[in-house]
Design a protein around this motif. Structure first.
Motif, PDB file in Angstrom:
ATOM      1  N   LYS A 148       0.837  -1.109   0.071  1.00 27.60           N
ATOM      2  CA  LYS A 148      -0.062  -0.097  -0.031  1.00 27.60           C
ATOM      3  C   LYS A 148       0.883   1.255  -0.107  1.00 27.60           C
ATOM      4  O   LYS A 148       1.855   1.308   0.766  1.00 27.60           O
ATOM      5  N   PRO A 149       0.549   2.227  -0.871  1.00 28.57           N
ATOM      6  CA  PRO A 149       1.420   3.415  -0.938  1.00 28.57           C
ATOM      7  C   PRO A 149       1.536   4.191   0.371  1.00 28.57           C
ATOM      8  O   PRO A 149       0.639   4.302   0.944  1.00 28.57           O
ATOM      9  N   ILE A 150       2.547   4.704   0.532  1.00 30.76           N
ATOM     10  CA  ILE A 150       2.922   5.647   1.714  1.00 30.76           C
ATOM     11  C   ILE A 150       1.791   6.631   1.622  1.00 30.76           C
ATOM     12  O   ILE A 150       1.100   6.948   2.605  1.00 30.76           O
ATOM     13  N   SER A 151       1.717   7.467   0.518  1.00 34.10           N
ATOM     14  CA  SER A 151       0.789   8.566   0.223  1.00 34.10           C
ATOM     15  C   SER A 151      -0.679   8.072  -0.263  1.00 34.10           C
ATOM     16  O   SER A 151      -0.642   6.982  -1.028  1.00 34.10           O
ATOM     17  N   PRO A 152      -1.659   8.580  -0.128  1.00 31.39           N
ATOM     18  CA  PRO A 152      -2.894   8.114  -0.439  1.00 31.39           C
ATOM     19  C   PRO A 152      -2.741   8.263  -2.197  1.00 31.39           C
ATOM     20  O   PRO A 152      -2.094   8.751  -2.803  1.00 31.39           O
ATOM     21  N   TYR A 153      -3.639   7.183  -2.658  1.00 32.36           N
ATOM     22  CA  TYR A 153      -3.683   7.243  -4.234  1.00 32.36           C
ATOM     23  C   TYR A 153      -4.418   8.519  -4.847  1.00 32.36           C
ATOM     24  O   TYR A 153      -5.344   8.995  -4.186  1.00 32.36           O
ATOM     25  N   ASN A 154      -3.966   8.981  -5.847  1.00 32.61           N
ATOM     26  CA  ASN A 154      -4.550  10.203  -6.598  1.00 32.61           C
ATOM     27  C   ASN A 154      -5.005  10.035  -7.822  1.00 32.61           C
ATOM     28  O   ASN A 154      -5.756  11.044  -8.563  1.00 32.61           O
ATOM     29  N   ASN A 155      -4.859   8.748  -8.261  1.00 30.68           N
ATOM     30  CA  ASN A 155      -5.262   8.372  -9.398  1.00 30.68           C
ATOM     31  C   ASN A 155      -6.331   7.292  -9.526  1.00 30.68           C
ATOM     32  O   ASN A 155      -5.684   6.135  -9.067  1.00 30.68           O
ATOM     33  N   VAL A 156      -7.225   7.170  -9.807  1.00 34.50           N
ATOM     34  CA  VAL A 156      -8.304   6.090 -10.099  1.00 34.50           C
ATOM     35  C   VAL A 156      -8.890   5.700 -11.259  1.00 34.50           C
ATOM     36  O   VAL A 156      -9.505   6.577 -12.029  1.00 34.50           O
ATOM     37  N   ILE A 157      -8.551   4.360 -11.967  1.00 39.04           N
ATOM     38  CA  ILE A 157      -9.067   4.162 -12.895  1.00 39.04           C
ATOM     39  C   ILE A 157     -10.200   2.833 -12.879  1.00 39.04           C
ATOM     40  O   ILE A 157     -10.199   1.875 -11.854  1.00 39.04           O
ATOM     41  N   PHE A 158     -11.406   3.327 -13.306  1.00 36.83           N
ATOM     42  CA  PHE A 158     -12.713   2.523 -13.231  1.00 36.83           C
ATOM     43  C   PHE A 158     -13.031   1.684 -14.535  1.00 36.83           C
ATOM     44  O   PHE A 158     -12.647   2.235 -15.630  1.00 36.83           O
ATOM     45  N   ASP A 159     -13.040   0.558 -14.450  1.00 42.85           N
ATOM     46  CA  ASP A 159     -13.810  -0.424 -15.511  1.00 42.85           C
ATOM     47  C   ASP A 159     -15.276   0.261 -15.733  1.00 42.85           C
ATOM     48  O   ASP A 159     -15.725   0.830 -14.719  1.00 42.85           O
ATOM     49  N   MET A 160     -15.866   0.072 -16.874  1.00 47.23           N
ATOM     50  CA  MET A 160     -17.267   0.394 -17.209  1.00 47.23           C
ATOM     51  C   MET A 160     -18.411  -0.744 -16.651  1.00 47.23           C
ATOM     52  O   MET A 160     -19.087  -0.490 -15.656  1.00 47.23           O
ATOM     53  N   ASP A 161     -18.408  -1.507 -17.539  1.00 49.96           N
ATOM     54  CA  ASP A 161     -19.424  -2.731 -17.565  1.00 49.96           C
ATOM     55  C   ASP A 161     -19.240  -3.324 -16.262  1.00 49.96           C
ATOM     56  O   ASP A 161     -18.206  -4.226 -16.047  1.00 49.96           O
ATOM     57  N   GLY A 162     -20.105  -3.301 -15.314  1.00 49.91           N
ATOM     58  CA  GLY A 162     -20.095  -3.965 -14.012  1.00 49.91           C
ATOM     59  C   GLY A 162     -19.615  -3.413 -13.012  1.00 49.91           C
ATOM     60  O   GLY A 162     -19.804  -4.070 -11.754  1.00 49.91           O
ATOM     61  N   VAL A 163     -18.978  -2.209 -13.312  1.00 53.28           N
ATOM     62  CA  VAL A 163     -18.209  -1.353 -12.150  1.00 53.28           C
ATOM     63  C   VAL A 163     -19.110  -0.012 -12.089  1.00 53.28           C
ATOM     64  O   VAL A 163     -19.694   0.421 -11.048  1.00 53.28           O
ATOM     65  N   LEU A 164     -18.921   0.572 -13.156  1.00 55.17           N
ATOM     66  CA  LEU A 164     -19.724   1.989 -13.027  1.00 55.17           C
ATOM     67  C   LEU A 164     -21.109   1.593 -13.487  1.00 55.17           C
ATOM     68  O   LEU A 164     -22.368   2.496 -12.666  1.00 55.17           O
ATOM     69  N   ILE A 165     -21.357   0.732 -14.093  1.00 55.68           N
ATOM     70  CA  ILE A 165     -22.947   0.536 -14.828  1.00 55.68           C
ATOM     71  C   ILE A 165     -23.170  -0.917 -14.555  1.00 55.68           C
ATOM     72  O   ILE A 165     -22.287  -1.784 -14.411  1.00 55.68           O
ATOM     73  N   ASP A 166     -24.331  -1.062 -14.217  1.00 51.80           N
ATOM     74  CA  ASP A 166     -25.080  -2.305 -14.110  1.00 51.80           C
ATOM     75  C   ASP A 166     -25.817  -2.795 -15.434  1.00 51.80           C
ATOM     76  O   ASP A 166     -26.758  -2.360 -15.873  1.00 51.80           O
ATOM     77  N   SER A 167     -25.080  -3.678 -16.086  1.00 52.24           N
ATOM     78  CA  SER A 167     -25.475  -3.778 -17.648  1.00 52.24           C
ATOM     79  C   SER A 167     -25.432  -5.406 -17.996  1.00 52.24           C
ATOM     80  O   SER A 167     -25.657  -5.738 -19.076  1.00 52.24           O
ATOM     81  N   ILE A 168     -25.270  -6.298 -16.847  1.00 52.90           N
ATOM     82  CA  ILE A 168     -25.528  -7.683 -16.930  1.00 52.90           C
ATOM     83  C   ILE A 168     -26.501  -8.374 -17.810  1.00 52.90           C
ATOM     84  O   ILE A 168     -26.542  -8.832 -18.560  1.00 52.90           O
ATOM     85  N   GLU A 169     -27.688  -7.647 -17.155  1.00 48.92           N
ATOM     86  CA  GLU A 169     -29.045  -8.428 -17.622  1.00 48.92           C
ATOM     87  C   GLU A 169     -29.211  -7.969 -19.098  1.00 48.92           C
ATOM     88  O   GLU A 169     -29.666  -8.448 -19.810  1.00 48.92           O
ATOM     89  N   LEU A 170     -28.824  -6.721 -19.329  1.00 46.00           N
ATOM     90  CA  LEU A 170     -28.983  -6.146 -20.621  1.00 46.00           C
ATOM     91  C   LEU A 170     -28.025  -7.008 -21.706  1.00 46.00           C
ATOM     92  O   LEU A 170     -28.451  -7.304 -22.903  1.00 46.00           O
ATOM     93  N   TRP A 171     -26.638  -7.189 -21.195  1.00 49.86           N
ATOM     94  CA  TRP A 171     -26.118  -8.072 -22.066  1.00 49.86           C
ATOM     95  C   TRP A 171     -26.744  -9.333 -22.323  1.00 49.86           C
ATOM     96  O   TRP A 171     -26.658 -10.073 -23.411  1.00 49.86           O
ATOM     97  N   ILE A 172     -27.287  -9.989 -21.386  1.00 53.38           N
ATOM     98  CA  ILE A 172     -27.826 -11.280 -21.195  1.00 53.38           C
ATOM     99  C   ILE A 172     -29.274 -10.963 -22.411  1.00 53.38           C
ATOM    100  O   ILE A 172     -29.262 -11.888 -23.111  1.00 53.38           O
ATOM    101  N   GLU A 173     -29.850 -10.164 -22.443  1.00 50.99           N
ATOM    102  CA  GLU A 173     -31.109 -10.075 -23.131  1.00 50.99           C
ATOM    103  C   GLU A 173     -30.631  -9.966 -24.682  1.00 50.99           C
ATOM    104  O   GLU A 173     -31.392 -10.549 -25.524  1.00 50.99           O
ATOM    105  N   VAL A 174     -29.772  -8.933 -24.880  1.00 49.56           N
ATOM    106  CA  VAL A 174     -29.355  -8.883 -26.113  1.00 49.56           C
ATOM    107  C   VAL A 174     -28.600 -10.188 -26.962  1.00 49.56           C
ATOM    108  O   VAL A 174     -28.676 -10.294 -27.845  1.00 49.56           O
ATOM    109  N   GLY A 175     -28.085 -10.962 -26.080  1.00 51.81           N
ATOM    110  CA  GLY A 175     -27.260 -12.243 -26.440  1.00 51.81           C
ATOM    111  C   GLY A 175     -28.523 -13.085 -26.773  1.00 51.81           C
ATOM    112  O   GLY A 175     -28.326 -13.738 -27.887  1.00 51.81           O
TER     113      GLY A 175
END
Length: 222
Positions: free
Chosen positions: A9-36
């Motif tokens: 763990k870094p000594i100083s706090p994290y200042n850069n945060v990277i997010f995945d989109m599908d499944g993290v920022l948005i709830d898209s699982i059911e939509l992917w299942i439907e279009v599949g």
């Protein structure tokens, strides 16, 4: 699973945060299942929900159902998804997390394997587009996750230190991309993902942190 440190763990706090989109920022699982299922129906192919879920995790497994051209099928599924992007919704607790991280001066980015048109449409519709300094999509890199190209591109653009950068994802690809780039990793595993991803497999990836709720990010990052 409560969040817990797995390694450094870094000594100083994290200042850069990277997010995945599908499944993290948005709830898209059911939509992917439907279009599949919609794509399979167009080809008169029948599948169970379990088969479709496995196909979402690893698209090539759908070939066993008799799809003649998996690449063409994949393009069709993406088209169907893009047509319904406005049906996606925010993942639980992500909005207050984004607000608090932004207020604290953290630099936020998105790294996703979804295409630019869909990504911009989703983030703008859900009114979270402006929280992110950088958005890297499928169209912006040659090598996609788990390759670290997207992560390295964000680090270079922000002149960011790897030890002060962390990625939040929900799949193996996110964790491997982060580790290969030398940044910290968070595996997000909400209840709904239990029907899609194997818990033991995700634990074996040795992410730096595991969380079940996105609000658990705050004590990690702040």
């Amino acid at each position: 699973m409560d969040h817990k440190q797995k390694s450094r763990k870094p000594i100083s706090p994290y200042n850069n945060v990277i997010f995945d989109m599908d499944g993290v920022l948005i709830d898209s699982i059911e939509l992917w299942i439907e279009v599949g299922f919609q794509g399979l129906k167009e080809q008169n192919i029948i599948a169970t929900r379990e088969q479709m879920i496995k196909g979402i995790v690893k698209f090539s497994t759908l070939e066993k159902l008799g799809i003649p051209d998996i690449r063409v099928f994949g393009e069709r599924i993406n088209t169907l998804f893009c047509e319904r992007v406005l049906e996606t919704k925010l993942q639980k607790n992500i909005l207050p997390v984004l607000k608090q991280l932004t207020k604290a001066g953290k630099r936020l980015s998105v790294l996703t394997t979804s295409g630019r048109v869909a990504v911009d449409g989703i983030l703008k519709n859900l009114k979270i587009y402006d929280y992110f300094d950088t958005i890297i999509t499928f169209d912006d890199v040659i090598h996609h996750k788990p390759d670290p190209e997207g992560v390295l591109k964000i680090l270079k653009k922000h002149n960011a230190q790897p030890e002060r950068t962390i990625i939040v994802g929900d799949t193996r690809n996110d964790i491997v991309a982060g580790k290969t780039a030398g940044i910290s990793t968070v595996m997000y595993y909400p209840d709904i993902h239990e029907q899609i991803y194997d818990r033991d497999h995700l634990l074996a990836l040795n992410a730096d942190f595991y969380i079940r709720d996105l609000k658990e990010l705050l004590p990690i990052i702040l």
